[in-house]
Motif scaffolding. Sequence first.
Motif, PDB file in Angstrom:
ATOM      1  N   GLY A 271      41.155  33.431  37.614  1.00 55.88           N
ATOM      2  CA  GLY A 271      41.305  34.113  38.896  1.00 55.88           C
ATOM      3  C   GLY A 271      40.133  35.011  39.239  1.00 55.88           C
ATOM      4  O   GLY A 271      39.870  35.282  40.418  1.00 55.88           O
ATOM      5  N   ILE A 272      39.404  35.476  38.222  1.00 54.20           N
ATOM      6  CA  ILE A 272      38.218  36.297  38.474  1.00 54.20           C
ATOM      7  C   ILE A 272      37.176  35.476  39.229  1.00 54.20           C
ATOM      8  O   ILE A 272      36.584  35.947  40.208  1.00 54.20           O
ATOM      9  N   GLU A 273      36.974  34.224  38.795  1.00 55.59           N
ATOM     10  CA  GLU A 273      36.029  33.341  39.489  1.00 55.59           C
ATOM     11  C   GLU A 273      36.533  32.944  40.868  1.00 55.59           C
ATOM     12  O   GLU A 273      35.753  32.782  41.810  1.00 55.59           O
ATOM     13  N   VAL A 274      37.836  32.767  40.983  1.00 58.11           N
ATOM     14  CA  VAL A 274      38.412  32.396  42.278  1.00 58.11           C
ATOM     15  C   VAL A 274      38.191  33.512  43.299  1.00 58.11           C
ATOM     16  O   VAL A 274      37.801  33.269  44.444  1.00 58.11           O
ATOM     17  N   ALA A 275      38.411  34.751  42.881  1.00 59.19           N
ATOM     18  CA  ALA A 275      38.263  35.889  43.786  1.00 59.19           C
ATOM     19  C   ALA A 275      36.806  36.223  44.076  1.00 59.19           C
ATOM     20  O   ALA A 275      36.474  36.709  45.166  1.00 59.19           O
ATOM     21  N   PHE A 276      35.920  35.966  43.098  1.00 57.60           N
ATOM     22  CA  PHE A 276      34.498  36.315  43.244  1.00 57.60           C
ATOM     23  C   PHE A 276      33.634  35.089  42.930  1.00 57.60           C
ATOM     24  O   PHE A 276      33.021  35.010  41.867  1.00 57.60           O
ATOM     25  N   PRO A 277      33.575  34.135  43.842  1.00 55.39           N
ATOM     26  CA  PRO A 277      32.785  32.929  43.569  1.00 55.39           C
ATOM     27  C   PRO A 277      31.279  33.216  43.604  1.00 55.39           C
ATOM     28  O   PRO A 277      30.815  34.128  44.287  1.00 55.39           O
ATOM     29  N   GLY A 278      30.546  32.417  42.848  1.00 55.19           N
ATOM     30  CA  GLY A 278      29.088  32.512  42.877  1.00 55.19           C
ATOM     31  C   GLY A 278      28.571  33.888  42.520  1.00 55.19           C
ATOM     32  O   GLY A 278      28.949  34.480  41.508  1.00 55.19           O
ATOM     33  N   SER A 279      27.706  34.424  43.385  1.00 56.90           N
ATOM     34  CA  SER A 279      27.059  35.718  43.141  1.00 56.90           C
ATOM     35  C   SER A 279      27.808  36.890  43.779  1.00 56.90           C
ATOM     36  O   SER A 279      27.305  38.018  43.780  1.00 56.90           O
ATOM     37  N   GLU A 280      29.009  36.636  44.322  1.00 55.80           N
ATOM     38  CA  GLU A 280      29.715  37.695  45.058  1.00 55.80           C
ATOM     39  C   GLU A 280      30.130  38.854  44.145  1.00 55.80           C
ATOM     40  O   GLU A 280      30.137  40.011  44.570  1.00 55.80           O
TER      41      GLU A 280
END
Length: 408
Positions: A271-280
Amino acid sequence: MNIIAEKYVKLALNIGNYDKDFIDAYYGPQDWRPKSKSGEFNDSIYQILNQQVDSLLDEMESLSVYNAAELEKLRYRYLYKQLLACKTRIFMLNGVTLSFEEEAKALYDTEVPVHNEDFFKQTIEELNKILPGKGSVTDRLLSFKDKFRIPEEKLKAVFDAAIKECRNRTLKNMQLPPTENFSVEYVRNKPWGAYNWYKGNFFSVIQVNTDLPIYIDRAIDLAAHEGYPGHHFYNALLEWNLYRKKEWVEFSVYLLFSPQSLIAEGTANYGIEVAFPGSERIKFEKEVLFPLAGLNPDEADAYYKVLDLQKNLSYAGNEAARNFLNGKWNEQQTVDWLIKYSLRSRESAAKYLDFIKQYRSYVINYNVGMDIVKNYIEKNGGTDENPSKRWELFKNLLSTPQTPGGLK
């Protein structure tokens, strides 16, 4: 199925009467709880509980050929796997010792890949090339990371900002249950880094352990993992969609040692990657969290380069648990391995060993669980290039009955 589900909940609560860690959350009817505290687990109790779980498994198997809609099939598979975990835990309470591999399969419905020393040596060699200073890689890593430690007096401000951002990002993509909320407490003397205690009625108590240094990346990690779109959100969606709306009573109880935990930990980490994709993520941390913590955002890129490499070393914890629980290593050998291949301080390695001793093969749920969830979502189109599809698949995992084996 509803009758079996009610019996399952009551069985689980009875097991929890003899296993203090087994019931992670319960918000069903209070009169279903055992009337009195348990005495000592004995052969008579074992026979009663084992007979009950076998009877429920027999009832489930008599339903296995019935024609049901897809969601009902998921429910059936989920309940069957949870009952198998109950049976396994009853065996363990009765003194049966399973190997690490057997335990992981029986409780969490998955195989655990093996990582040999060469896998970790390669990552450590790469870290050796980029870490400043002299001495062991472990010492240099800890010295490097110390510059990114959140001062204790600034923890609350940093975590509050991280939680707010995680919640806002989740709200843009998923509907939250009404009145959902949680409180945060800072605690000490725990074997874990943080814990979400779900209380029901869409409310959680999130505890953050301050025994060890908390680095700046942990703010987003914990806010997303324990809060949005992690454990708090997962439990609230299950309560809302399955317990409240469908009246599926099996979702009024959360068994820690069960396949549900692999789904819970896997989705919380992914969920960390889902909420903050890429360089966000790094952009938000540079602009907001680093200044709040009084840290230099100009050093964020170097910090995350190190952290990206260090992620591979999380599997060293699985190997530590495998060898310790299988009786191949003693405590000192396990701590030494964690220092060498997880690059932990001696204090952190000892704390991790405490976790293994209390929760055993549960350690696999964080990394193996994330790998299973990540692979499932991405192979079904939820990639960086299609974030809306990723959120759609992620929401489905959080609000439907799922098992690890069903995601492969």
